[in-house]
Motif scaffolding. Structure first.
Motif, PDB file in Angstrom:
ATOM      1  N   SER A 105      38.763 -28.388 -80.278  1.00 43.34           N
ATOM      2  CA  SER A 105      40.110 -28.938 -80.496  1.00 43.34           C
ATOM      3  C   SER A 105      40.271 -29.403 -81.944  1.00 43.34           C
ATOM      4  O   SER A 105      41.310 -29.158 -82.576  1.00 43.34           O
ATOM      5  N   GLN A 106      39.249 -30.077 -82.446  1.00 36.43           N
ATOM      6  CA  GLN A 106      39.325 -30.550 -83.831  1.00 36.43           C
ATOM      7  C   GLN A 106      39.368 -29.368 -84.804  1.00 36.43           C
ATOM      8  O   GLN A 106      40.038 -29.426 -85.840  1.00 36.43           O
ATOM      9  N   SER A 107      38.676 -28.274 -84.454  1.00 33.77           N
ATOM     10  CA  SER A 107      38.702 -27.089 -85.321  1.00 33.77           C
ATOM     11  C   SER A 107      40.088 -26.440 -85.335  1.00 33.77           C
ATOM     12  O   SER A 107      40.544 -25.951 -86.366  1.00 33.77           O
ATOM     13  N   ILE A 108      40.759 -26.422 -84.174  1.00 30.50           N
ATOM     14  CA  ILE A 108      42.135 -25.898 -84.128  1.00 30.50           C
ATOM     15  C   ILE A 108      43.045 -26.768 -85.000  1.00 30.50           C
ATOM     16  O   ILE A 108      43.850 -26.274 -85.787  1.00 30.50           O
ATOM     17  N   PHE A 109      42.876 -28.074 -84.859  1.00 31.98           N
ATOM     18  CA  PHE A 109      43.665 -29.012 -85.672  1.00 31.98           C
ATOM     19  C   PHE A 109      43.457 -28.714 -87.156  1.00 31.98           C
ATOM     20  O   PHE A 109      44.414 -28.564 -87.924  1.00 31.98           O
ATOM     21  N   LEU A 110      42.186 -28.620 -87.570  1.00 30.99           N
ATOM     22  CA  LEU A 110      41.887 -28.411 -88.990  1.00 30.99           C
ATOM     23  C   LEU A 110      42.375 -27.053 -89.481  1.00 30.99           C
ATOM     24  O   LEU A 110      42.814 -26.914 -90.619  1.00 30.99           O
ATOM     25  N   ILE A 321      36.299 -22.202 -89.527  1.00 32.82           N
ATOM     26  CA  ILE A 321      35.958 -23.626 -89.441  1.00 32.82           C
ATOM     27  C   ILE A 321      34.958 -23.876 -88.316  1.00 32.82           C
ATOM     28  O   ILE A 321      34.002 -24.631 -88.470  1.00 32.82           O
ATOM     29  N   PHE A 322      35.157 -23.206 -87.187  1.00 37.70           N
ATOM     30  CA  PHE A 322      34.345 -23.493 -86.001  1.00 37.70           C
ATOM     31  C   PHE A 322      32.922 -22.952 -86.119  1.00 37.70           C
ATOM     32  O   PHE A 322      31.964 -23.619 -85.759  1.00 37.70           O
ATOM     33  N   GLU A 323      32.780 -21.727 -86.629  1.00 40.97           N
ATOM     34  CA  GLU A 323      31.428 -21.158 -86.656  1.00 40.97           C
ATOM     35  C   GLU A 323      31.072 -20.511 -87.981  1.00 40.97           C
ATOM     36  O   GLU A 323      29.982 -19.943 -88.117  1.00 40.97           O
ATOM     37  N   GLY A 324      31.959 -20.580 -88.961  1.00 42.33           N
ATOM     38  CA  GLY A 324      31.663 -20.055 -90.284  1.00 42.33           C
ATOM     39  C   GLY A 324      31.736 -18.540 -90.336  1.00 42.33           C
ATOM     40  O   GLY A 324      31.899 -17.864 -89.324  1.00 42.33           O
ATOM     41  N   GLY A 325      31.639 -18.006 -91.545  1.00 45.19           N
ATOM     42  CA  GLY A 325      31.647 -16.555 -91.721  1.00 45.19           C
ATOM     43  C   GLY A 325      33.030 -15.961 -91.556  1.00 45.19           C
ATOM     44  O   GLY A 325      34.032 -16.676 -91.436  1.00 45.19           O
ATOM     45  N   ASP A 326      33.081 -14.629 -91.544  1.00 45.22           N
ATOM     46  CA  ASP A 326      34.354 -13.941 -91.376  1.00 45.22           C
ATOM     47  C   ASP A 326      34.804 -14.060 -89.929  1.00 45.22           C
ATOM     48  O   ASP A 326      34.020 -13.859 -89.014  1.00 45.22           O
ATOM     49  N   ALA A 327      36.041 -14.345 -89.741  1.00 46.68           N
ATOM     50  CA  ALA A 327      36.555 -14.456 -88.375  1.00 46.68           C
ATOM     51  C   ALA A 327      37.817 -13.619 -88.259  1.00 46.68           C
ATOM     52  O   ALA A 327      38.345 -13.124 -89.249  1.00 46.68           O
ATOM     53  N   VAL A 328      38.276 -13.439 -87.027  1.00 44.14           N
ATOM     54  CA  VAL A 328      39.536 -12.744 -86.802  1.00 44.14           C
ATOM     55  C   VAL A 328      40.475 -13.672 -86.038  1.00 44.14           C
ATOM     56  O   VAL A 328      40.053 -14.709 -85.522  1.00 44.14           O
ATOM     57  N   ALA A 329      41.716 -13.277 -85.979  1.00 41.22           N
ATOM     58  CA  ALA A 329      42.714 -14.128 -85.329  1.00 41.22           C
ATOM     59  C   ALA A 329      42.458 -14.206 -83.827  1.00 41.22           C
ATOM     60  O   ALA A 329      41.927 -13.280 -83.216  1.00 41.22           O
ATOM     61  N   LEU A 330      42.854 -15.317 -83.238  1.00 40.98           N
ATOM     62  CA  LEU A 330      42.707 -15.515 -81.800  1.00 40.98           C
ATOM     63  C   LEU A 330      43.786 -14.738 -81.049  1.00 40.98           C
ATOM     64  O   LEU A 330      44.884 -14.524 -81.557  1.00 40.98           O
ATOM     65  N   VAL A 331      43.449 -14.313 -79.842  1.00 39.97           N
ATOM     66  CA  VAL A 331      44.362 -13.498 -79.041  1.00 39.97           C
ATOM     67  C   VAL A 331      45.408 -14.385 -78.350  1.00 39.97           C
ATOM     68  O   VAL A 331      45.058 -15.360 -77.684  1.00 39.97           O
ATOM     69  N   ALA A 332      46.657 -14.057 -78.513  1.00 38.27           N
ATOM     70  CA  ALA A 332      47.749 -14.819 -77.884  1.00 38.27           C
ATOM     71  C   ALA A 332      47.928 -14.369 -76.429  1.00 38.27           C
ATOM     72  O   ALA A 332      47.484 -13.284 -76.054  1.00 38.27           O
ATOM     73  N   PRO A 333      48.571 -15.193 -75.605  1.00 44.20           N
ATOM     74  CA  PRO A 333      48.722 -14.852 -74.182  1.00 44.20           C
ATOM     75  C   PRO A 333      49.365 -13.478 -73.973  1.00 44.20           C
ATOM     76  O   PRO A 333      50.326 -13.117 -74.645  1.00 44.20           O
TER      77      PRO A 333
END
Ligand SMILES: [Zn+2]
Length: 594
Positions: A105-110, A321-333
């Motif tokens: 939750s804090q990572s989403i906030f940040l 923020i949550f796990e570092g490195g390259d990430a991709v966007a989260l999947v929407a509903p």
């Protein structure tokens, strides 16, 4: 071919018991859908948990002179018991009070902050000089400034029904000690929904063709009619997730903001629990994955507008923020198949008036599958429905027992007795035998399409209709008489009926898992249709928390027609369902409202 399906289920507030309206509103449809998707061979995770923070929990704790932690733990334990007894196959049912959920939750906030979708604003809020703390809106009562009602809550007036601005209440008093609060200035973070509006509209437009009309009306319809405004995501409260910004101690993330993040955090916790910490990427970073949110209609704006806004706004920054490195966007509903409400005997369900059928109480007197059956045929998919005890009785006796249970029981018993406990060996199938098998086997396509579209009433109606067809087939063939003159012909009839029932067992198994499994063993199959549920205790820095887990490993059921081997050894069958006595209707009605 195997798809990744996320079944996201509403998080019950850990401050009250669960009633049948809650069950048919979101928990049961989610389970039926998840069981079907697993039978098809898709990779499913079904996640949820107890919503343990927020004012409802603290209000109850204050009222009972205990701690919010104890309140949450008490109700959470009841949820785990109910969900096990009802056969709700959560891959993980956890809670929002875990270290993992705090971090996610804090990572989403940040991430939202980093992407420029948060802002701060100073506002006035009621402060209790006697308690020396800010009071949540629900803790303040006073005269409604719209209708004059003297006992309006800060957030809403029960008399005129309007949502209120708590600071405008007249003659305010604290619910805790009755003292008058005063308005003080406080600062909060806001989610900038206005800035995200174009993306949210685009997200909804892409789903317009297949979403339920009630959900579209409360999401796209409302956004197009009015502009979205920023919404406070923090509040002055000490029970919850701390705001991850220096200088903001004593403030927490608002519960509406963090509870929905539970769908993501529970998937991450599940990955850790099964020993594949990255597994959640297959659902959350995979644009091909489909996520379904099973909720009641009161939660539509949060799941169809605000949660997508949080996900779109956090974007790739969350993973970085949550796990570092390259990430991709989260999947929407992908879909939000929200249900309407179920009433009870013509009135709104009300916990405080005990006008409710409580899940655990019901299961102390009745079996789970009759409940699942009634709540499916009566599910409020498109409009409000009504739980009526007389209707429950007749649906149980005339449909579940007479149409389906008796069919399975009399054919199995007859086969068991006449062919010494074995599936009879058929002769060549006659046109009528072929015809009924073809009709039942077509059900895998028809019922499956309804299930995949989350049209659960249509799905169960079709499955039960097919059971009626098998009854008609038996009435015509009359093997009970046929056997006296021609045992070989009767063997063909009974084999055909057994095979049809064996297929119907699979078609009905997402709805009626307990009796379908029993039937499965009567047929002589060794391996179970479904996996296993269990409660586990995990610990982290916040202490211990119990979870419900479904382990699908041992389940061998498949969504395909029966290939029943002739000569297979049967087990002694017994009736699947109980015929209920008419006296229960008056007995149960007498319990209501007392
Ligand atoms: Zn009012």
């Amino acid at each position: 071919m195997n798809e990744n399906i996320l079944v996201a289920v509403a998080w019950p507030y850990a401050n009250s018991l669960i009633h049948v309206g809650n069950i048919t509103g979101s928990y049961l449809p989610a389970d039926i859908f998840a069981r079907y998707q697993r039978l098809v061979g898709n990779r499913v995770i079904m996640v949820s948990g107890s919503d343990s923070h927020g004012t409802p929990v603290t209000v109850r704790a204050d009222a009972e002179e205990t701690t919010p932690l104890k309140i949450y733990q008490h109700f959470h334990a009841g949820f785990l018991e109910l969900f096990q007894k009802l056969g709700l196959t959560y891959d993980l049912f956890t809670s929002t009070h875990t270290e993992n959920h705090f971090k996610v939750s804090q990572s989403i906030f940040l991430a939202l902050q980093q992407n420029g979708f948060l802002y701060t604003e100073r506002q006035q809020q009621w402060y209790s000089p006697t308690q020396r703390r800010f009071l949540p809106d629900r803790y303040v009562e006073g005269n409604c400034y719209l209708c004059g009602y003297p006992n309006a809550r800060g957030d809403q007036c029960d008399n005129c029904g309007n949502l209120l601005d708590a600071t405008l209440l007249q003659n305010p008093r604290s619910k805790i000690d009755g003292e008058a609060p005063e308005l003080l200035e406080t600062e909060h973070f806001y989610l900038d929904l206005g800035k995200l509006q174009p993306e949210i509209v685009e997200f909804l437009r892409q789903r317009e063709s297949y979403w339920r009309s009630n959900v579209l009306r409360q999401s796209l319809g409302q956004i197009l009619a009015t502009e979205l405004h920023g919404r406070a995501i923090t509040r002055d409260l000490d029970w919850g997730i701390p705001v991850p910004v220096d200088g903001w101690s004593g403030k927490c993330l608002y519960v509406w903001f963090e509870a929905v993040i539970g769908y993501l955090s529970a998937a991450i916790e599940w990955s850790q629990v099964v020993g594949q910490p990255q597994a959640w990427h297959d659902w959350w970073y995979n644009p091909q994955a489909r996520s379904y949110y099973f909720i009641g209609k009161d939660n539509i704006p949060f799941h169809a507008v605000i949660w997508p806004a949080q996900l779109i706004g956090a974007g790739k920054a969350f993973g970085e923020i949550f796990e570092g490195g390259d990430a991709v966007a989260l999947v929407a509903p992908y879909d939000v198949p929200a249900n309407e409400f179920m009433n009870l005997e013509g009135q709104k369900i009300s916990g405080s008036r005990n006008w409710a059928v409580w899940g655990l109480d019901f299961l102390s007197r009745y079996d789970p599958d009759p409940l699942r059956y009634y709540l499916t045929v009566n599910m409020p998919e498109n409009r409000d429905t009504d739980w009526d005890w007389g209707d429950f009785l007749s649906r149980n006796n005339n449909e579940l027992v007479a149409t389906w249970g008796n069919l399975a029981n009399r054919v199995l018993s007859f086969a068991y007795k006449q062919w010494d406990g074995f599936v009879p060996v058929p002769g060549e199938l006659r046109p009528a035998d072929q015809e009924i098998l073809t009709a039942v086997e077509a059900g895998f396509q028809v019922v499956g399409e309804h299930l995949n579209a989350v049209h659960l009433r249509a799905a169960i109606t079709e499955a039960v209709r097919l059971a009626s067809e098998v009854n008609k087939y038996l009435d015509q063939a009359a093997p009970w008489f046929e056997i006296k003159s021609d045992k070989a012909a009767a063997a063909t009839t009974i084999y055909t009926a057994l095979r049809a029932i064996d297929s119907l067992k699979i078609l009905l198994s997402p709805f009626l898992p307990f009796t379908s499994q029993r039937l499965h063993t009567y047929f002589g199959y060794q391996e179970p249709l479904f996996g296993e549920q269990r409660v586990e205790t995990h610990s982290d820095q916040l202490g211990e928390h119990t979870v419900l887990r479904y382990d699908p490993q041992k389940g061998r059921g498949q969504w395909k027609p029966s290939q029943l081997p002739a000569g297979q050894a049967l087990k002694q069958p017994a009736p699947l369902f109980k015929k209920l006595d008419e006296s229960i209707v008056e007995e149960e009605r007498a319990r209501l409202g007392t």
